[in-house]
Structure formats: structure tokens, C-alpha cells
Design an enzyme around this catalytic site. Structure first.
Site, PDB file in Angstrom:
ATOM      1  CG  PHE A 144      -2.568  -8.757 -10.699  1.00 60.05           C
ATOM      2  CD1 PHE A 144      -3.870  -8.311 -10.502  1.00 60.05           C
ATOM      3  CD2 PHE A 144      -1.903  -9.358  -9.649  1.00 60.05           C
ATOM      4  CE1 PHE A 144      -4.487  -8.444  -9.269  1.00 60.05           C
ATOM      5  CE2 PHE A 144      -2.517  -9.492  -8.408  1.00 60.05           C
ATOM      6  CZ  PHE A 144      -3.811  -9.035  -8.221  1.00 60.05           C
TER       7      PHE A 144
ATOM      8  CB  SER B   3       4.987 -12.873 -15.147  1.00 59.77           C
ATOM      9  OG  SER B   3       5.078 -12.716 -13.744  1.00 59.77           O
TER      10      SER B   3
ATOM     11  CG  ASP C 216       5.853 -11.420  -4.321  1.00 59.61           C
ATOM     12  OD1 ASP C 216       5.439 -11.083  -3.184  1.00 59.61           O
ATOM     13  OD2 ASP C 216       5.243 -11.170  -5.358  1.00 59.61           O
TER      14      ASP C 216
ATOM     15  N   GLY D 166       1.566  -9.776  -0.735  1.00 63.37           N
ATOM     16  CA  GLY D 166       0.727  -8.895  -1.543  1.00 63.37           C
ATOM     17  C   GLY D 166       1.110  -7.437  -1.409  1.00 63.37           C
TER      18      GLY D 166
ATOM     19  CB  SER E 139      12.000  -6.127  -3.829  1.00 61.18           C
ATOM     20  OG  SER E 139      11.347  -4.913  -3.504  1.00 61.18           O
TER      21      SER E 139
ATOM     22  CG  HIS F 293       2.446  -1.071  -9.327  1.00 55.28           C
ATOM     23  ND1 HIS F 293       3.656  -1.541  -9.777  1.00 55.28           N
ATOM     24  CD2 HIS F 293       1.507  -1.676 -10.089  1.00 55.28           C
ATOM     25  CE1 HIS F 293       3.440  -2.398 -10.767  1.00 55.28           C
ATOM     26  NE2 HIS F 293       2.154  -2.502 -10.973  1.00 55.28           N
TER      27      HIS F 293
ATOM     28  NE  ARG G 235      13.140  -0.918  -1.826  1.00 57.57           N
ATOM     29  CZ  ARG G 235      12.432  -1.408  -0.822  1.00 57.57           C
ATOM     30  NH1 ARG G 235      12.483  -0.843   0.364  1.00 57.57           N
ATOM     31  NH2 ARG G 235      11.645  -2.455  -1.005  1.00 57.57           N
TER      32      ARG G 235
ATOM     33  CG  ASP H  48       1.182  -3.013 -14.126  1.00 57.10           C
ATOM     34  OD1 ASP H  48       0.164  -3.407 -14.685  1.00 57.10           O
ATOM     35  OD2 ASP H  48       1.843  -3.724 -13.334  1.00 57.10           O
TER      36      ASP H  48
END
Ligand code: SAH
Ligand code: MG
Length: 290
Positions: free
Chosen positions: A87, A122, A141, A145, A194, A214, A221, A240
Site C-alpha cells: 500500500f 516500506s 505487525d 492484516g 502493536s 487505521h 494508541r 495516509d
């Protein structure tokens, strides 16, 4: 050789009944592996608009953030970046690379930290910058997802579902990418929620890239848990960021506004990517409720 890619951008489609809508907006880019490491714009499963045609967010802008020169990257990194699902359009990725290099110049002795790895688009570029500077990128991560990546949502990629668990699995593609790029030593995947990682994270970092969940709750947080670990003179990048609700989800923009209110200095912007610098007088945010 013209950098090129396939891009689709949009707001989330309606979720299936019973699921929670986050209001997130994402730009999805996948370039196929071709002789051009950044992909061929005219073909492939994700054929769509070229990056150059993507709109900039409306609303208040910061100074332009210069893109780093990608030709300084090892070919294996560029090739893995072009092949990775994810993304992050190349122009934003190269602006992010420039931001990471700026942070490394300020704090060459510190590691870098990313929240939201997915398949590592990234991570490959920030990790290459870390490797060149002799330091480390930690990237957090759970690899299952976000809401918008689940079946029935707009950004679901069925090819990433593990047939054994039935769940989205982005750790395996990430590991393959890092291996292909020669970045196994420089990029350390931290696999977990996270919120849990952040609760125990204590290491100062010179650069923090927030690109994870998101939803308002988790985006806030992540900021509250990790931003306090950026050293004075270090940098925070937020992906974003859409000031106008019609153009994208609010949470990353609200995080940016909160950072500004906390005293972070705006450095620059490239499309939805914003970069801030931690001055000496940044207020530590209140720790989130557990
Ligand atoms: N930076 C990536 C894109 C990240 S997409 C790129 O360049 O392509 C957002 C990621 O956040 C997803 O992979 C998702 O699994 C992760 N994520 C969402 N909620 C999370 C949570 N609570 N803890 C850890 N990771 C999370
Ligand atoms: Mg993002």
C-alpha cells in the site's frame, strides 16, 4: 527507464454485515516483476492509474518533502520493492526513504521503528537506509492484516490467505522479500499486536513510521505508545494523512494533528505522507488505557 507502477486508490467498500467499518482509505500498489524493477504500468492484475495521476489530498499542506534518489539503492532492494504487494506507491516510498535518511543523519546511533509492515514495501526501503547506515529497522505487525484486508473488504488479497490457518498471512511474503533484498540482518520483524509490543517497548529510536491500523482507537494508541520513544531531534512519519474526510479516513490525520498539538514540528509532506521532527519541548502524550 521510467519508474512506473499500477495503482488503485479508493475509500473502503461497504463491509459485510456484522463487521466494523473503519473509514480508512488506502492506496494499493502492486508492481509486477519485470525487467523494469518498478513494474510495467500497462499490464498486470493491478492495472490502473499511474502514480503521477494520483491526487494530492486537499487541505493544509506542509513544505514539499524531497524524494530520495532510488538509484542509490541496491538493485536487489529495488527489485524486491517492485515485486512486493502493498500500500505504498513508489513516489511516497521514495519520499519516505528520504525521510529515513534525514533521521539517520540526525541519529545514526539509533535504530528505526515501523508500525505496519504488511508485505514490506516500506520496510525494504527504510531497511535499506538502515543497512547503509549500519543500524537496524524494527518493524511491528501481527501479519494478520487490518480490518480492510479481511475477506469481503475492498483491500482483501485472497492470495495472501494461509490455507492452513485460513487467516491472512503476510509474514512469509515479507521474509521472502527481505531475503531477496539481502536485508535479513538489517530488518527485524516484530510479530505481534502493536498494543502489546508498545506496552513493553523501551528503546529510543531516531525514526518512527506510523502505518498500521487505521481505526481511531488503535492509530491513537500506536502514537501514544511509540512516539514518546523518538529521541529529541528524531523524526515521526505518518502515512495516509487526509485532511478532507471525503478523501480518506480520519485517524492518521487526527494523529498528525495531535502530534502538532504536542509540539512536534512539521517538516514536510509528500502526498499522504507527513514528516514531523521532535524538538526538545515535545509534550509526552498521556499513556493509553490498557
Ligand atoms: N507499510 C506497509 C503497509 C502496512 S498496512 C507497506 O508499505 O505496504 C497496515 C498493517 O498494519 C497491516 O499489515 C496489518 O496487519 C497491520 N496491523 C493492523 N492492526 C495491527 C495491530 N493492532 N497490531 C499490529 N499490526 C497491525
Ligand atoms: Mg499506509
Amino acid at each position: 527507464m521510467t519508474p512506473s507502477l499500477r495503482v488503485m486508490v479508493g475509500n473502503l467498500a461497504a463491509p459485510p454485515a456484522g463487521t466494523r467499518r473503519t473509514g480508512a482509505s488506502v492506496a494499493r500498489v502492486t508492481a509486477q516483476r519485470t525487467s523494469d524493477p518498478l513494474g510495467d504500468p500497462t499490464a498486470g492484475p493491478y492495472a490502473g492509474n499511474d502514480t503521477a495521476g494520483l491526487p494530492w489530498p486537499s487541505g493544509p499542506r506542509d513544505a514539499p518533502l524531497p524524494a530520495a534518489d532510488p538509484t542509490q539503492l541496491p538493485a536487489a532492494v529495488l527489485d524486491a520493492f517492485g515485486a512486493a504487494r502493498g500500500f505504498l506507491p513508489p513516489d511516497e516510498a521514495f519520499a519516505l526513504l528520504g525521510a529515513a535518511r534525514t533521521a539517520l543523519a540526525a541519529h545514526p546511533e539509533l535504530p528505526l521503528l515501523e508500525i505496519g509492515t504488511y508485505c514490506g514495501r516500506s520496510s525494504l526501503l527504510v531497511g535499506a537506509a538502515a543497512a547503509a547506515a549500519g543500524t537496524t529497522l524494527f518493524t511491528v505487525d501481527h501479519h494478520r492484516g487490518s480490518e480492510e484486508n479481511q475477506p469481503g473488504w475492498q483491500w482483501h488479497d485472497a492470495e495472501l490467505v494461509d490455507p492452513v490457518t485460513g487467516r491472512l498471512e503476510t509474514l512469509v511474503p515479507l521474509r521472502r522479500s527481505l531475503h531477496a533484498a539481502g536485508l535479513d540482518a538489517a530488518v527485524i520483524p516484530v510479530v505481534g499486536d502493536s498494543g502489546v509490543v508498545g506496552r513493553w517497548w523501551t528503546t529510543p529510536v531516531g525514526f518512527l513510521f506510523l502505518d498500521g491500523n487505521h481505526t481511531e482507537e488503535i492509530a491513537q494508541r500506536d502514537y501514544a505508545l511509540f512516539a514518546p520513544h523518538v529521541a529529541a531531534g528524531g523524526y515521526l512519519a505518518v502515512h495516509d494523512c487526509y485532511p478532507e474526510p471525503a478523501e480518506g479516513g480520519r485517524p492518521p490525520w487526527n494523529v498528525y494533528l495531535r502530534a502538532r498539538a504536542d509540539g512536534w514540528e512539521p517538516v514536510g509532506q509528500h502526498r499522504s505522507l507527513r514528516l514531523l521532527r521532535r524538538g526538545a519541548d515535545v509534550r509526552p502524550p498521556a499513556p493509553p488505557a490498557r
